[in-house]
Design a protein around this motif. Structure first.
Motif, PDB file in Angstrom:
ATOM      1  N   ILE A 119     -43.529  76.694 -15.088  1.00 56.05           N
ATOM      2  CA  ILE A 119     -42.874  76.450 -13.632  1.00 56.05           C
ATOM      3  C   ILE A 119     -43.585  75.965 -12.473  1.00 56.05           C
ATOM      4  CG2 ILE A 119     -41.503  77.548 -11.856  1.00 56.05           C
ATOM      5  CD1 ILE A 119     -40.993  79.924 -13.574  1.00 56.05           C
ATOM      6  N   ASN A 120     -43.266  74.541 -12.139  1.00 54.10           N
ATOM      7  CA  ASN A 120     -43.850  74.209 -10.874  1.00 54.10           C
ATOM      8  C   ASN A 120     -43.169  74.552  -9.809  1.00 54.10           C
ATOM      9  OD1 ASN A 120     -45.812  72.724  -9.431  1.00 54.10           O
ATOM     10  ND2 ASN A 120     -45.390  70.617 -10.191  1.00 54.10           N
ATOM     11  N   PRO A 121     -43.402  75.387  -8.949  1.00 53.03           N
ATOM     12  CA  PRO A 121     -42.292  76.124  -8.000  1.00 53.03           C
ATOM     13  C   PRO A 121     -42.211  75.130  -6.940  1.00 53.03           C
ATOM     14  CG  PRO A 121     -44.399  77.012  -7.834  1.00 53.03           C
ATOM     15  CD  PRO A 121     -44.497  76.310  -8.983  1.00 53.03           C
ATOM     16  N   THR A 122     -41.830  73.705  -6.954  1.00 52.41           N
ATOM     17  CA  THR A 122     -41.480  72.890  -5.827  1.00 52.41           C
ATOM     18  C   THR A 122     -40.488  71.924  -6.316  1.00 52.41           C
ATOM     19  OG1 THR A 122     -42.655  71.327  -4.492  1.00 52.41           O
ATOM     20  CG2 THR A 122     -43.312  71.094  -6.907  1.00 52.41           C
ATOM     21  N   TRP A 123     -40.166  70.798  -5.421  1.00 50.81           N
ATOM     22  CA  TRP A 123     -39.362  69.721  -5.844  1.00 50.81           C
ATOM     23  C   TRP A 123     -39.933  68.536  -6.103  1.00 50.81           C
ATOM     24  CZ3 TRP A 123     -36.770  66.157  -1.840  1.00 50.81           C
ATOM     25  CH2 TRP A 123     -36.012  65.457  -2.566  1.00 50.81           C
ATOM     26  N   ILE A 124     -39.609  68.331  -7.315  1.00 47.68           N
ATOM     27  CA  ILE A 124     -40.041  66.820  -7.728  1.00 47.68           C
ATOM     28  C   ILE A 124     -38.851  65.831  -8.155  1.00 47.68           C
ATOM     29  CG2 ILE A 124     -41.551  65.366  -9.332  1.00 47.68           C
ATOM     30  CD1 ILE A 124     -43.412  67.348  -7.751  1.00 47.68           C
ATOM     31  N   PRO A 125     -38.724  64.804  -7.167  1.00 49.35           N
ATOM     32  CA  PRO A 125     -37.545  64.039  -7.478  1.00 49.35           C
ATOM     33  C   PRO A 125     -37.394  63.312  -8.697  1.00 49.35           C
ATOM     34  CG  PRO A 125     -38.520  63.834  -5.274  1.00 49.35           C
ATOM     35  CD  PRO A 125     -39.219  64.651  -5.903  1.00 49.35           C
ATOM     36  N   GLY A 126     -36.271  63.702  -9.365  1.00 48.35           N
ATOM     37  CA  GLY A 126     -36.014  63.162 -10.591  1.00 48.35           C
ATOM     38  C   GLY A 126     -36.483  63.901 -11.879  1.00 48.35           C
ATOM     39  N   LEU A 131     -37.296  75.287  -5.997  1.00 45.97           N
ATOM     40  CA  LEU A 131     -37.813  75.665  -4.600  1.00 45.97           C
ATOM     41  C   LEU A 131     -37.279  77.210  -4.512  1.00 45.97           C
ATOM     42  CD1 LEU A 131     -36.923  72.805  -2.357  1.00 45.97           C
ATOM     43  CD2 LEU A 131     -39.318  73.639  -2.913  1.00 45.97           C
ATOM     44  N   SER A 132     -36.430  77.455  -5.484  1.00 49.13           N
ATOM     45  CA  SER A 132     -35.858  78.870  -5.235  1.00 49.13           C
ATOM     46  C   SER A 132     -36.514  79.900  -6.208  1.00 49.13           C
ATOM     47  CB  SER A 132     -34.326  78.961  -5.731  1.00 49.13           C
ATOM     48  OG  SER A 132     -34.504  78.442  -7.211  1.00 49.13           O
ATOM     49  N   ARG A 133     -37.597  79.221  -7.076  1.00 43.05           N
ATOM     50  CA  ARG A 133     -38.514  80.249  -7.904  1.00 43.05           C
ATOM     51  C   ARG A 133     -39.508  80.793  -7.033  1.00 43.05           C
ATOM     52  NH1 ARG A 133     -37.012  79.169 -13.539  1.00 43.05           N
ATOM     53  NH2 ARG A 133     -37.782  81.380 -13.534  1.00 43.05           N
ATOM     54  N   PRO A 134     -40.111  81.914  -7.483  1.00 47.01           N
ATOM     55  CA  PRO A 134     -41.140  82.662  -6.812  1.00 47.01           C
ATOM     56  C   PRO A 134     -42.223  81.433  -7.085  1.00 47.01           C
ATOM     57  CG  PRO A 134     -40.223  84.090  -8.388  1.00 47.01           C
ATOM     58  CD  PRO A 134     -39.497  82.919  -8.698  1.00 47.01           C
ATOM     59  N   ARG A 135     -43.396  81.653  -5.685  1.00 43.21           N
ATOM     60  CA  ARG A 135     -44.534  80.701  -6.126  1.00 43.21           C
ATOM     61  C   ARG A 135     -45.462  81.255  -6.875  1.00 43.21           C
ATOM     62  NH1 ARG A 135     -47.294  81.421  -2.137  1.00 43.21           N
ATOM     63  NH2 ARG A 135     -48.582  79.800  -2.327  1.00 43.21           N
ATOM     64  N   THR A 136     -45.652  82.629  -6.978  1.00 46.47           N
ATOM     65  CA  THR A 136     -46.807  83.180  -7.568  1.00 46.47           C
ATOM     66  C   THR A 136     -46.529  84.139  -8.867  1.00 46.47           C
ATOM     67  OG1 THR A 136     -46.721  85.011  -6.033  1.00 46.47           O
ATOM     68  CG2 THR A 136     -48.032  83.249  -5.464  1.00 46.47           C
ATOM     69  N   ILE A 137     -47.325  84.245  -9.536  1.00 44.73           N
ATOM     70  CA  ILE A 137     -47.248  85.187 -10.674  1.00 44.73           C
ATOM     71  C   ILE A 137     -45.870  86.237 -10.723  1.00 44.73           C
ATOM     72  CG2 ILE A 137     -49.020  86.595 -10.177  1.00 44.73           C
ATOM     73  CD1 ILE A 137     -49.535  87.146 -13.324  1.00 44.73           C
ATOM     74  N   PHE A 138     -45.294  86.369 -11.572  1.00 50.15           N
ATOM     75  CA  PHE A 138     -44.138  87.459 -11.618  1.00 50.15           C
ATOM     76  C   PHE A 138     -43.800  87.828 -12.989  1.00 50.15           C
ATOM     77  CE2 PHE A 138     -41.918  83.476 -11.403  1.00 50.15           C
ATOM     78  CZ  PHE A 138     -40.712  83.634 -12.378  1.00 50.15           C
ATOM     79  N   ILE A 146     -46.216  82.503 -14.916  1.00 54.98           N
ATOM     80  CA  ILE A 146     -47.556  82.222 -13.997  1.00 54.98           C
ATOM     81  C   ILE A 146     -47.160  80.612 -13.642  1.00 54.98           C
ATOM     82  CG2 ILE A 146     -49.914  81.893 -13.930  1.00 54.98           C
ATOM     83  CD1 ILE A 146     -50.046  83.507 -16.491  1.00 54.98           C
ATOM     84  N   PRO A 147     -46.460  80.524 -12.540  1.00 51.47           N
ATOM     85  CA  PRO A 147     -46.105  79.046 -11.959  1.00 51.47           C
ATOM     86  C   PRO A 147     -47.476  78.333 -11.731  1.00 51.47           C
ATOM     87  CG  PRO A 147     -44.803  80.936 -10.814  1.00 51.47           C
ATOM     88  CD  PRO A 147     -46.120  81.627 -11.568  1.00 51.47           C
ATOM     89  N   ALA A 148     -47.425  77.168 -11.560  1.00 52.07           N
ATOM     90  CA  ALA A 148     -48.361  76.518 -11.100  1.00 52.07           C
ATOM     91  C   ALA A 148     -48.583  76.323  -9.775  1.00 52.07           C
ATOM     92  CB  ALA A 148     -48.106  74.802 -11.458  1.00 52.07           C
ATOM     93  N   SER A 149     -49.723  76.256  -9.151  1.00 55.87           N
ATOM     94  CA  SER A 149     -50.050  76.399  -7.716  1.00 55.87           C
ATOM     95  C   SER A 149     -49.382  75.464  -6.854  1.00 55.87           C
ATOM     96  CB  SER A 149     -51.708  76.273  -7.354  1.00 55.87           C
ATOM     97  OG  SER A 149     -52.140  77.723  -7.963  1.00 55.87           O
ATOM     98  N   VAL A 150     -48.730  75.813  -5.659  1.00 53.22           N
ATOM     99  CA  VAL A 150     -48.298  74.923  -4.780  1.00 53.22           C
ATOM    100  C   VAL A 150     -48.684  75.607  -3.391  1.00 53.22           C
ATOM    101  CG1 VAL A 150     -46.388  74.153  -5.981  1.00 53.22           C
ATOM    102  CG2 VAL A 150     -46.000  76.059  -4.644  1.00 53.22           C
TER     103      VAL A 150
END
Length: 245
Positions: A119-126, A131-138, A146-150
């Motif tokens: 999971i990269n918890p951000t928005w990458i067009p295309g 953006l609705s996913r947790p930012r940190t480990i859950f 373990i999402p990528a860091s943003v």
């Protein structure tokens, strides 16, 4: 990647570039005496036995990146884990989906993994909108995610493209504030970034992909790690990280 820009590249060239880039990464990690997690497809591991042996001998973690990079089926989750375990003689507990595409967490758990870092918890067009996913480990479905860091608040991604295009001082600052907020960084790169990608005729890459590749990438990564070590940051594999947490 060249295929995405309508450029043909042979399997032999793909392997040569990836092996060369991985060795550059291992050289940097050896220099700084730090460990990392390497997500490998089965195809790469089968065709690059020397570099896989080198990373294992250096006590880095080998994790699954699926069977192929260009095709996926849920059966590949367990199969890739089984084959990589046979190649490495180690338990493979981590998975990352190519291109950070969605993957069923229940299927990842059933395949025997303990963590998923897709999971990269951000928005990458295309690409994706996480953006609705947790930012940190859950934890979900019985495994660690373990999402990528943003970055905090704006969720600016600290992935490979940011590292190539931002002034290094800005990237370090973003890393620092993210680490202060979250207590850790989970950032990722690819072997081919550590080779020269500026031949537009061969690869077709736009400038924001090829910028600071090859020797410049090696130098930037060397400086980046040195800065973080000077700040007394510790380094480790993702399997070590989940054991801490």
């Amino acid at each position: 990647m060249p295929l995405e820009y309508n450029k043909e590249i042979s399997f032999e060239d793909q392997m040569e570039i990836s092996i060369r880039g991985t060795n550059h990464i291992l050289d940097i990690l050896d220099k700084h005496q730090i460990k990392a997690t390497f997500f490998s497809t089965v195809i790469f591991a089968q065709n690059a036995p020397e570099v896989i042996k080198r990373l294992l001998d250096s006590k880095h973690e080998l994790a699954s990146h699926g069977y192929f990079h260009s095709a996926f089926d849920n059966t590949h989750l367990a199969l890739s884990r089984k084959v990589l375990q046979a190649i490495s003689s180690q338990d493979i507990i981590g998975f990352r989906m190519p291109r950070m595409k969605p993957v069923d967490e229940n299927e990842v758990r059933k395949a025997g993994y303990l963590y998923n870092s897709s999971i990269n918890p951000t928005w990458i067009p295309g690409r994706y909108n996480n953006l609705s996913r947790p930012r940190t480990i859950f934890e979900t479905a019985g495994i660690w995610q373990i999402p990528a860091s943003v970055s905090p608040i704006l969720r600016f991604p600290l992935f490979w493209l940011s590292f190539h295009n931002l002034p290094l001082a800005i990237y370090v600052w973003l890393s620092k504030i993210t680490h202060k907020k979250d207590g850790y960084l989970n950032i990722y790169f690819h072997p081919w970034e550590f080779t020269d990608l500026n031949d537009k005729e061969r690869f077709g890459f736009p400038g924001y992909v090829s910028k600071n590749s090859g020797t410049k990438m090696i130098e930037r990564m060397d400086k980046f790690i040195a800065v973080l070590k000077k700040k007394n940051y510790t380094f480790g594999t993702l399997s070590e990280f989940i054991n801490i947490n």
